[in-house]
Design a protein around this motif. Structure first.
Motif, PDB file in Angstrom:
ATOM      1  N   ALA A   9       9.477   2.671 -22.041  1.00 49.65           N
ATOM      2  CA  ALA A   9       8.191   3.322 -21.757  1.00 49.65           C
ATOM      3  C   ALA A   9       7.133   2.289 -21.426  1.00 49.65           C
ATOM      4  N   LEU A  10       7.219   1.725 -20.240  1.00 48.04           N
ATOM      5  CA  LEU A  10       6.304   0.670 -19.832  1.00 48.04           C
ATOM      6  C   LEU A  10       5.642   1.060 -18.515  1.00 48.04           C
ATOM      7  N   GLY A  11       4.340   1.235 -18.527  1.00 42.48           N
ATOM      8  CA  GLY A  11       3.608   1.513 -17.304  1.00 42.48           C
ATOM      9  C   GLY A  11       3.407   2.999 -17.063  1.00 42.48           C
ATOM     10  N   ALA A  12       2.344   3.312 -16.352  1.00 44.71           N
ATOM     11  CA  ALA A  12       1.988   4.702 -16.065  1.00 44.71           C
ATOM     12  C   ALA A  12       2.719   5.188 -14.823  1.00 44.71           C
ATOM     13  N   HIS A  13       2.922   6.493 -14.767  1.00 42.02           N
ATOM     14  CA  HIS A  13       3.545   7.108 -13.594  1.00 42.02           C
ATOM     15  C   HIS A  13       2.432   7.592 -12.668  1.00 42.02           C
ATOM     16  N   THR A  14       1.949   6.668 -11.852  1.00 41.18           N
ATOM     17  CA  THR A  14       0.868   6.984 -10.924  1.00 41.18           C
ATOM     18  C   THR A  14       1.407   7.775  -9.737  1.00 41.18           C
ATOM     19  N   PRO A  15       0.541   8.499  -9.037  1.00 43.61           N
ATOM     20  CA  PRO A  15       1.014   9.277  -7.873  1.00 43.61           C
ATOM     21  C   PRO A  15       1.576   8.356  -6.801  1.00 43.61           C
ATOM     22  N   HIS A  16       2.623   8.838  -6.147  1.00 38.84           N
ATOM     23  CA  HIS A  16       3.229   8.061  -5.061  1.00 38.84           C
ATOM     24  C   HIS A  16       2.533   8.442  -3.748  1.00 38.84           C
ATOM     25  N   ASP A  17       1.253   8.082  -3.650  1.00 41.00           N
ATOM     26  CA  ASP A  17       0.473   8.379  -2.443  1.00 41.00           C
ATOM     27  C   ASP A  17       0.638   7.226  -1.459  1.00 41.00           C
ATOM     28  N   LYS A  18       1.624   7.330  -0.603  1.00 39.65           N
ATOM     29  CA  LYS A  18       1.923   6.281   0.375  1.00 39.65           C
ATOM     30  C   LYS A  18       1.927   6.884   1.773  1.00 39.65           C
ATOM     31  N   ALA A  19       0.777   7.441   2.178  1.00 38.38           N
ATOM     32  CA  ALA A  19       0.691   8.142   3.457  1.00 38.38           C
ATOM     33  C   ALA A  19       0.951   7.228   4.639  1.00 38.38           C
ATOM     34  N   THR A  20       0.736   5.925   4.470  1.00 38.39           N
ATOM     35  CA  THR A  20       0.898   4.984   5.581  1.00 38.39           C
ATOM     36  C   THR A  20       2.224   4.226   5.519  1.00 38.39           C
ATOM     37  N   ALA A  21       3.165   4.711   4.707  1.00 39.67           N
ATOM     38  CA  ALA A  21       4.442   4.007   4.544  1.00 39.67           C
ATOM     39  C   ALA A  21       5.197   3.862   5.860  1.00 39.67           C
ATOM     40  N   ALA A  22       4.993   4.806   6.779  1.00 41.88           N
ATOM     41  CA  ALA A  22       5.671   4.739   8.085  1.00 41.88           C
ATOM     42  C   ALA A  22       4.725   4.275   9.183  1.00 41.88           C
ATOM     43  N   SER A  23       3.558   3.794   8.790  1.00 41.78           N
ATOM     44  CA  SER A  23       2.548   3.358   9.760  1.00 41.78           C
ATOM     45  C   SER A  23       2.774   1.899  10.128  1.00 41.78           C
ATOM     46  N   LYS A  24       3.368   1.675  11.304  1.00 40.17           N
ATOM     47  CA  LYS A  24       3.616   0.311  11.752  1.00 40.17           C
ATOM     48  C   LYS A  24       2.291  -0.402  11.998  1.00 40.17           C
ATOM     49  N   PRO A  25       2.130  -1.625  11.514  1.00 44.37           N
ATOM     50  CA  PRO A  25       0.853  -2.336  11.667  1.00 44.37           C
ATOM     51  C   PRO A  25       0.456  -2.513  13.126  1.00 44.37           C
ATOM     52  N   ASP A 169       3.123  -4.323   2.210  1.00 43.66           N
ATOM     53  CA  ASP A 169       4.368  -5.025   1.866  1.00 43.66           C
ATOM     54  C   ASP A 169       5.582  -4.242   2.359  1.00 43.66           C
ATOM     55  N   THR A 170       5.507  -2.918   2.257  1.00 40.47           N
ATOM     56  CA  THR A 170       6.599  -2.072   2.751  1.00 40.47           C
ATOM     57  C   THR A 170       6.822  -2.306   4.239  1.00 40.47           C
ATOM     58  N   GLN A 171       5.728  -2.332   4.998  1.00 38.68           N
ATOM     59  CA  GLN A 171       5.850  -2.564   6.430  1.00 38.68           C
ATOM     60  C   GLN A 171       6.342  -3.972   6.733  1.00 38.68           C
ATOM     61  N   GLU A 172       5.991  -4.918   5.893  1.00 37.37           N
ATOM     62  CA  GLU A 172       6.481  -6.292   6.073  1.00 37.37           C
ATOM     63  C   GLU A 172       8.001  -6.323   5.939  1.00 37.37           C
ATOM     64  N   MET A 173       8.511  -5.587   4.966  1.00 32.35           N
ATOM     65  CA  MET A 173       9.961  -5.550   4.770  1.00 32.35           C
ATOM     66  C   MET A 173      10.670  -4.860   5.935  1.00 32.35           C
TER      67      MET A 173
END
Length: 440
Positions: A9-25, A169-173
């Protein structure tokens, strides 16, 4: 506290709001001017090498590292130096800054070329020359990090990106996986570290799959899926999750046999080794409920926040209430939109007036959620009491110096108390007293 690092039980479960995860830089429109700070890193500020009227190009070195723990600074644009003047940082301190009027050409400096690296010394010299620092937000000079006095057996790549909204960072990967592998292999080769683990939260399966594919024939590099829990990206937690080790109290990751690098940092290193282009731009996630066009923008270092926000736009009929620099959980609110981006700026979050309205604070009900969800297993309720009494010894026993202001305690508090702010004040007080030699 240390035993709690082994709990689940380590860390909070924050919302996974990643609307730009597919947004290429995409590159943002070039600003009319940039203001490049000579202090964008932990350690001594760089010393300005240019003066008013000088012509500079993309990649021109305009600031020389001011000490061992420092970093070089390079121009992010081509144009003319309009001023070299003091500028007040967000922490209240003053540092030199170089203001450059852009010419719109983005001419690359003729001196920019791939470095010749043949051994550890030339490798570390190249890392120092390019001005690379921890791009995950800490800003520690990378060449210093790669010279630990301790024996290190693992290079850990922090690719968790657990902060709400941020996806750079996601887009970097996804877009620069070859650069990531090139940077990792160079670090392993020239430092003698035998293995590398890339830690990625399991809510990014496409990144895990791609990097597994890129490293399948590289036995020294392992891709490790991590739990999708906020706080996983903190160095101490990452080391525990990936290696099952604990960093000694007051120690560094190297004391646990590890060096931790952000995934964008190691990718930038890979690019520099191939092209010679130093750190002159940054992928920044612009998002939030007031943002008209959430996206990832490639931004020249030194661009004013206002110029970045204008490139994304504000939603029609929405009043902008607050701008947060960095992630929504840990990033500070921006006081002045003329403040320039730096190497470590990873995001700008635009919050509406409604979202920025502070919640009603109620008395503590001693539910213990702040304790349960603290990634470091700390006890904010007890810390609050010790801080109110200015009890330095008790704060030490409670390990308040382990707090990294992640925001989890405030996030989970049903009474909406400013637990994180209190923890920050308690930590600052404790460290200040220890520095003065206080023990009462």
């Amino acid at each position: 506290m240390l035993n709690k690092l082994k709990r689940a039980a380590l860390g909070a479960h924050t919302p996974h709001d990643k609307a730009t995860a597919a947004s290429k830089p995409v590159p943002m429109p070039l600003p009319a001017q940039v203001r490049i700070l000579m202090s964008q890193h932990i350690g001594a500020p760089a010393k300005a090498l240019v003066k008013k009227g000088d012509e500079v190009f993309v990649g021109t070195k305009i600031g020389e590292a001011g000490g061992f723990v420092s970093a070089n600074i390079h121009s992010s644009v081509s144009g003319t130096v309009a001023a070299v003047e003091p500028f007040r940082l967000s922490n209240g301190r003053m540092c030199d800054s170089v203001v450059i009027k852009t010419d719109g050409k983005q001419t690359v400096d003729p001196a920019v070329k791939a470095p010749e690296v043949t051994d550890k010394a030339s490798f570390l010299a190249a890392v120092r020359e390019c001005g690379l620092v921890g791009l995950g937000g800490a800003g520690f000079p990378t060449d210093v990090k790669l010279q630990p006095k301790q024996t290190v057996d693992t290079l850990l790549i922090n690719a968790s990106e657990c902060e709400v909204w941020l996806t750079s960072d996601t887009q970097e990967m996804l877009n620069c996986s070859d650069d990531i592998v090139r940077g990792i292999e160079a670090v392993l080769k020239y430092t003698g570290i035998p293995k590398c683990i890339i830690g990625i939260e399991n809510n990014k399966p496409e990144c895990i799959e791609l990097l597994n594919q890129k490293t399948k024939d590289k036995p020294a590099i392992e891709v490790k899926a991590l739990p999708s829990v906020y706080g996983t990206g903190a160095e101490l937690i990452l080391i525990e999750k990936c290696l099952g080790r604990e960093v000694p109290h007051g120690g560094l990751p190297a004391d646990a046999g590890a060096i931790v690098m952000n995934v964008t940092s190691v990718s930038t290193l890979g690019k520099y080794l191939a092209t010679g282009m130093p750190v002159v731009s940054r992928c920044i996630t612009v998002d939030g409920d007031a943002c008209a066009k959430p996206q990832n923008l490639i931004v020249p270092v030194g661009t004013a926040y206002e110029d970045v926000l204008n490139a994304a736009g504000i939603k029609g009929g929405v009043e902008l209430g607050k701008v947060v620099a960095g992630g929504a959980m840990m990033g500070p609110a921006v006081e002045n939109l003329s403040y320039p981006t730096t190497k470590t700026t990873s995001g700008l979050i635009m919050l509406s007036a409604a979202a920025a309205e502070p919640p009603q604070v109620n008395p503590c009900i001693r539910c213990g959620r702040c304790v349960e969800y603290c990634p470091m297993g700390l006890e904010p309720v007890e810390v609050n009491q010790a801080y109110a009494a200015r009890d330095v010894q008790e704060l030490g026993k409670l390990h308040v110096d382990y707090c990294f202001n992640c925001g989890s305690c405030t996030f989970v508090c049903p009474a909406k108390r400013p637990c994180t702010q209190m923890m920050g004040l308690a930590k600052a007080f404790y460290l200040g007293e220890i520095k003065k030699g206080g023990n009462k």
